[in-house]
Design an enzyme around this catalytic site. Structure first.
Site, PDB file in Angstrom:
ATOM      1  N   LYS A   1      21.441  15.617 -18.893  1.00  0.00           N
ATOM      2  CA  LYS A   1      20.052  15.618 -18.420  1.00  0.00           C
ATOM      3  C   LYS A   1      20.018  15.519 -16.895  1.00  0.00           C
ATOM      4  O   LYS A   1      19.280  16.235 -16.230  1.00  0.00           O
ATOM      5  CB  LYS A   1      19.275  14.457 -19.061  1.00  0.00           C
ATOM      6  CG  LYS A   1      18.983  14.696 -20.545  1.00  0.00           C
ATOM      7  CD  LYS A   1      18.506  13.456 -21.310  1.00  0.00           C
ATOM      8  CE  LYS A   1      18.408  13.781 -22.803  1.00  0.00           C
ATOM      9  NZ  LYS A   1      18.047  12.654 -23.656  1.00  0.00           N
TER      10      LYS A   1
ATOM     11  N   GLN B   1      17.051   6.422 -23.108  1.00  0.00           N
ATOM     12  CA  GLN B   1      17.862   7.095 -24.136  1.00  0.00           C
ATOM     13  C   GLN B   1      17.915   6.267 -25.422  1.00  0.00           C
ATOM     14  O   GLN B   1      18.162   5.062 -25.386  1.00  0.00           O
ATOM     15  CB  GLN B   1      19.289   7.342 -23.587  1.00  0.00           C
ATOM     16  CG  GLN B   1      20.186   8.144 -24.498  1.00  0.00           C
ATOM     17  CD  GLN B   1      19.750   9.606 -24.657  1.00  0.00           C
ATOM     18  OE1 GLN B   1      19.051  10.169 -23.824  1.00  0.00           O
ATOM     19  NE2 GLN B   1      20.167  10.210 -25.751  1.00  0.00           N
TER      20      GLN B   1
ATOM     21  N   ASP C   1       9.314  12.256 -22.631  1.00  0.00           N
ATOM     22  CA  ASP C   1       9.826  12.435 -24.000  1.00  0.00           C
ATOM     23  C   ASP C   1       8.688  12.756 -24.972  1.00  0.00           C
ATOM     24  O   ASP C   1       8.930  13.251 -26.080  1.00  0.00           O
ATOM     25  CB  ASP C   1      10.472  11.123 -24.483  1.00  0.00           C
ATOM     26  CG  ASP C   1      11.992  11.181 -24.504  1.00  0.00           C
ATOM     27  OD1 ASP C   1      12.541  12.274 -24.719  1.00  0.00           O
ATOM     28  OD2 ASP C   1      12.611  10.117 -24.317  1.00  0.00           O
TER      29      ASP C   1
HETATM   30  N1  GUN Z   1      18.272  10.358 -28.381  1.00  0.00           N
HETATM   31  C1  GUN Z   1      18.461  11.500 -29.088  1.00  0.00           C
HETATM   32  N2  GUN Z   1      17.489  12.420 -28.784  1.00  0.00           N
HETATM   33  C2  GUN Z   1      16.693  11.826 -27.870  1.00  0.00           C
HETATM   34  C3  GUN Z   1      15.533  12.268 -27.171  1.00  0.00           C
HETATM   35  O1  GUN Z   1      15.031  13.390 -27.337  1.00  0.00           O
HETATM   36  N3  GUN Z   1      15.008  11.375 -26.286  1.00  0.00           N
HETATM   37  C4  GUN Z   1      15.534  10.136 -26.091  1.00  0.00           C
HETATM   38  N4  GUN Z   1      14.919   9.326 -25.223  1.00  0.00           N
HETATM   39  N5  GUN Z   1      16.610   9.696 -26.734  1.00  0.00           N
HETATM   40  C5  GUN Z   1      17.189  10.544 -27.610  1.00  0.00           C
END
Ligand code: GUN
Length: 295
Positions: free
Chosen positions: A54, A98, A121
């Site tokens: 990311k 996350q 998100d």
């Molecule tokens: N863990 C797995 N997929 C995601 C996501 O799309 N966002 C976040 N914040 N954590 C994740």
């Protein structure tokens, strides 16, 4: 019929090129540099690699990115204080915590503490509610990516029978909802299947568009789909390890057999996966434009 392969890698690349131009323009014309912070608690290797990807993607687009890694024993109170700090930081437009979080931290408390205007998100109840009402909001990244894949691949959703398999908050529920919205890339008739669905195969066989998000490798087999179906496979399942130590991945769909009946299908890897991070970037740019009152 041999299916057209929908390459998420290619579509994501095209969107990132558009975003790069948009970010450069925002910076040159308005002095705006979109900012994203990712917060990781603990050392889970998969989470570490997602967060690194990311930040790398943000950097490549000219987005300011900060990466915070906290000790696995960090208290919920300390994490909430950090989220609050970034809620009040004007350099940061998007906050991503996350998931999963360590067991001693209440995930909802943390996600709900994020300012909805920085919730890139799309997990905050304010954004979920706005999505359901069809209002402008941050769409969750994976469903948002699926919409882009369908639109840019010319798959008609209006009037289509869409069958979603899996009812997670991150994928199944939101994509089912988006598909039935009265707007382009919506207007579908939607069925949402889950673990208690009776005769899953019968539902799947009705689908013009089948979206699988269950986390069970190769669960959707050729006998469960009709000729000409468009298949979106959200599953990323580790089914083994190659000799060189790389994870071998399989989707929720038995790609080799289903592709012989489908009109188009996303592969795993290289389908939905690459779209998710790219849509996070798109949401971060949207957040920066919102903060500057440009939208
Ligand atoms: N863990 C797995 N997929 C995601 C996501 O799309 N966002 C976040 N914040 N954590 C994740």
């Amino acid at each position: 019929m041999a299916a057209k392969i929908i390459s998420g890698t290619e579509v994501a690349k095209a969107i990132r090129e558009e975003l790069k131009v948009e970010v450069a323009e925002l910076t040159a014309k308005h002095g705006i540099v979109p900012g994203l912070v990712t917060i990781l608690v603990g050392e889970d290797p998969a989470s570490q690699s997602y967060v690194a990807a990311k930040n790398k993607s943000a950097h490549a687009l000219g987005i300011h990115s900060e990466q915070v890694t906290l000790d696995v024993g960090t208290s919920e109170a300390d994490l909430l204080a950090l989220v609050n700090k970034y809620n009040n930081d004007p350099k940061i437009n998007g906050i991503l915590v996350q998931l999963p979080l360590p067991k001693h931290i209440n995930e909802a408390n943390v996600l709900y503490a994020i300012d909805p205007d920085k919730d890139v998100d799309g997990f905050h109840p304010v954004n979920v509610g706005k999505m359901v009402l069809g209002e402008q909001c941050f769409l969750p990244c994976t469903p948002h990516g699926i919409l882009e894949l369908l639109t840019r691949s010319g798959v008609e959703t209006s009037g289509a029978e869409v069958v979603v398999v899996g009812r997670s908050n991150i994928v199944g529920k939101p994509i089912a909802n988006l598909m039935l919205q009265k707007r382009p890339a919506g207007n579908a008739t939607v069925t949402l299947c889950h673990t208690r669905t009776k005769d899953m195969a019968a539902h799947c066989r009705r689908a013009d568009i089948l979206i699988a998000a269950v986390g069970v490798p190769k669960m959707i087999t050729a006998d469960m789909v009709k000729e000409g179906v468009a298949v979106i496979d959200v599953g990323v399942n580790r089914i083994g390890m190659s000799a060189s130590g790389k994870a071998i991945l399989a989707g929720d769909v038995d790609f080799e057999t289903v592709k012989e009946k489908a009109s188009c299908i996303t592969p795993v890897p290289g389908g939905v996966g690459p779209m998710t991070i790219t849509m996070l970037m798109k949401n971060t740019v949207q957040a920066a434009k919102m903060a500057a009152k440009l939208i």
